[in-house]
Write a protein that holds these residues in place. Structure first.
Motif, short mmCIF file in Angstrom:
data_model
loop_
_atom_site.label_atom_id
_atom_site.label_comp_id
_atom_site.label_asym_id
_atom_site.label_seq_id
_atom_site.Cartn_x
_atom_site.Cartn_y
_atom_site.Cartn_z
N LYS A 47 -15.50 74.76 25.26
CA LYS A 47 -15.43 73.74 24.21
C LYS A 47 -14.05 73.07 24.18
CE LYS A 47 -19.03 75.39 21.20
NZ LYS A 47 -19.43 75.85 19.90
N ASN A 50 -13.96 70.70 27.04
CA ASN A 50 -14.75 69.52 26.70
C ASN A 50 -13.98 68.61 25.73
OD1 ASN A 50 -17.94 71.20 26.72
ND2 ASN A 50 -17.00 70.01 28.32
N LEU A 51 -13.27 69.21 24.78
CA LEU A 51 -12.48 68.43 23.83
C LEU A 51 -11.41 67.62 24.56
CD1 LEU A 51 -11.83 67.70 20.88
CD2 LEU A 51 -10.30 69.68 20.86
N ALA A 125 -23.84 68.83 25.02
CA ALA A 125 -22.99 69.21 26.15
C ALA A 125 -23.82 69.46 27.41
CB ALA A 125 -22.20 70.47 25.81
N GLY A 129 -22.72 76.30 26.24
CA GLY A 129 -21.62 76.68 25.36
C GLY A 129 -20.58 75.59 25.20
N GLY A 130 -20.87 74.39 25.69
CA GLY A 130 -19.91 73.29 25.60
C GLY A 130 -19.97 72.58 24.26
N LEU A 131 -19.09 71.66 24.09
CA LEU A 131 -18.98 70.89 22.86
C LEU A 131 -20.05 69.79 22.85
CD1 LEU A 131 -17.12 70.76 20.39
CD2 LEU A 131 -15.73 69.12 21.62
#
Length: 164
Positions: A47, A50-51, A125, A129-131
């Motif tokens: 995450k 990704n941010l 995402a 488990g990504g943003l």
């Protein structure tokens, strides 16, 4: 009417500046946290990566209208030193009519179906488990296209921005 349009464009420019500054601060903090976590604690978060990617995308795409408003765009001025003083204004009008409005208008128009689909499914995402919220980031492309057209018109209509 012209003054109202220019006032709206100045407000949009301030908003764009704030968003770019915020995205730059988030990008810096995220990359710093990624490096510290990776090399200091041998761990990481998808995450957080990704941010950093999202903030970079927002910063990059919204930097275009920000740069245009301030006269920071790239020009190829090989002949301009030998041409009359009014050449710059005419070149700006031609560039707006032939390039900025059609290209960015096409970008906005062509991107809208994909954007509508992305909003409809609330695209998330790519990685597990990504943003989430990719649909919000994808919204920045037509927004930047519309801002490019508006800021291009504002640069041509605002006498204070003439000599940039």
């Amino acid at each position: 009417m012209r003054h109202g349009f220019l006032r709206i464009c100045r407000w949009l420019d301030r908003l764009t500046t704030w968003i770019c500054a915020s995205a730059c601060a988030v990008l810096t903090g995220a990359v710093l946290a990624i490096v510290i976590l990776r090399f200091g604690f041998d761990s990481g978060f998808v995450k957080l990566q990704n941010l950093a990617g999202y903030s970079f995308a927002v910063l990059l795409i919204l930097s275009l209208p920000y740069c245009l408003r301030r006269g920071g765009h790239v020009r190829v001025e090989v002949l301009s030193e030998r041409l009359p003083a009014g050449y710059g204004r005419v070149a700006d009008w031609v560039a707006l009519a032939l390039f900025i409005v059609p290209v960015f208008g096409l970008l906005v128009w062509a991107w809208l179906p994909d954007l509508a689909y992305s909003w409809r499914i609330r695209e998330g995402a790519i990685e597990t488990g990504g943003l989430g919220g990719i649909f919000l980031i994808k919204s920045m492309l037509p927004l930047a296209g519309a801002l490019m057209i508006l800021q291009g018109l504002a640069v041509l209509l605002d006498p204070r921005l003439t000599d940039q």
